[in-house]
Write a protein that holds these residues in place. Structure first.
Motif: not given
Length: 233
Positions: A170-186
């Protein structure tokens, strides 16, 4: 040398078995995987071999096409296998925790640090980016879980940044497949010793599974979680 050869053969056999198992699992979710891989290999090999005949070096270009064909096929296979795996995991309880466990070195994951009666759950990951709270479940319900856990983190480790992520499409959520890259971008703001110190302080809190007074053995049928869920001590 005699001892190393059987070990190497066993390792190679293990890899081939793992590849075969991965292909079998991927083909169930992606029936076109076989034709796609074959097409990638044939096209690359055929193009380079054809160029080799045109310039008078079919052997050299043929060998190069063979190597590049295998490489491209392996890359495509890896990506489609990963996509199929995420497709099978998506929506399953604990899927985010499985992704966090395999994120990379430098991260420590604690699954199920908070949960409600509807089985919405929050996992915690600690790394050089600070603390990341990852929620799975109904986006409206998990917000209160995240807020309570974030408040606890700010009270225990006020000097460490706390991020929160809700897994979903949904809006403002992170798809499961992008969870890893999202954390690594912090952004990385902590040093190695600071990460260790943060983990030590949080480890003293325990987690939901270790703090819950669950009986040993299988849970009796009809047993429900007490109203209000487990309380923090």
């Amino acid at each position: 040398m005699a001892r190393k050869e059987p070990a190497a053969e066993a390792a190679n056999a293990g890899r081939l078995k793992q590849i075969a198992l991965t292909y079998k699992m991927t083909s169930k979710a992606d029936p076109k995987i076989g034709p796609v891989l074959a097409s990638v290999f044939i096209i690359i090999f055929g193009v380079l071999l054809g160029i080799g005949f045109l310039i008078g070096h079919p052997v050299y270009l043929g060998i190069l096409g063979l190597l590049l064909g295998f490489l491209a096929t392996a890359i495509v296979f890896g990506r489609r296998a990963e996509r199929a795996a995420f497709g099978q995991m998506e929506g399953q309880p604990g899927a985010a925790a499985a992704v966090l466990d395999n994120i990379s070195r430098g991260w420590t994951t604690t699954p199920a640090v908070a949960m409600n009666r509807s089985q919405d759950v929050v996992h915690r990951a600690v790394g050089k980016a600070g603390i990341v709270l990852v929620a799975e479940g109904n986006p409206n319900r998990v917000k209160s879980l995240l807020a309570a856990e974030k408040k606890k983190m700010n009270r225990i480790v006020a000097d460490v940044p706390v991020h929160d992520v809700i897994v979903g499409n949904g809006e403002g959520q992170v798809p499961l497949k992008k969870l890893r890259t999202t954390l690594l971008k912090f952004p990385r703001v902590l040093t190695g010793p600071q990460v260790t110190a943060t983990n030590d302080r949080l480890r003293a809190l325990g987690d939901l599974m270790s703090n819950m007074p669950l009986p040993k053995g299988p849970m009796p049928k009809g047993m429900r979680m007490p109203r209000g869920g487990p309380k923090a001590r």
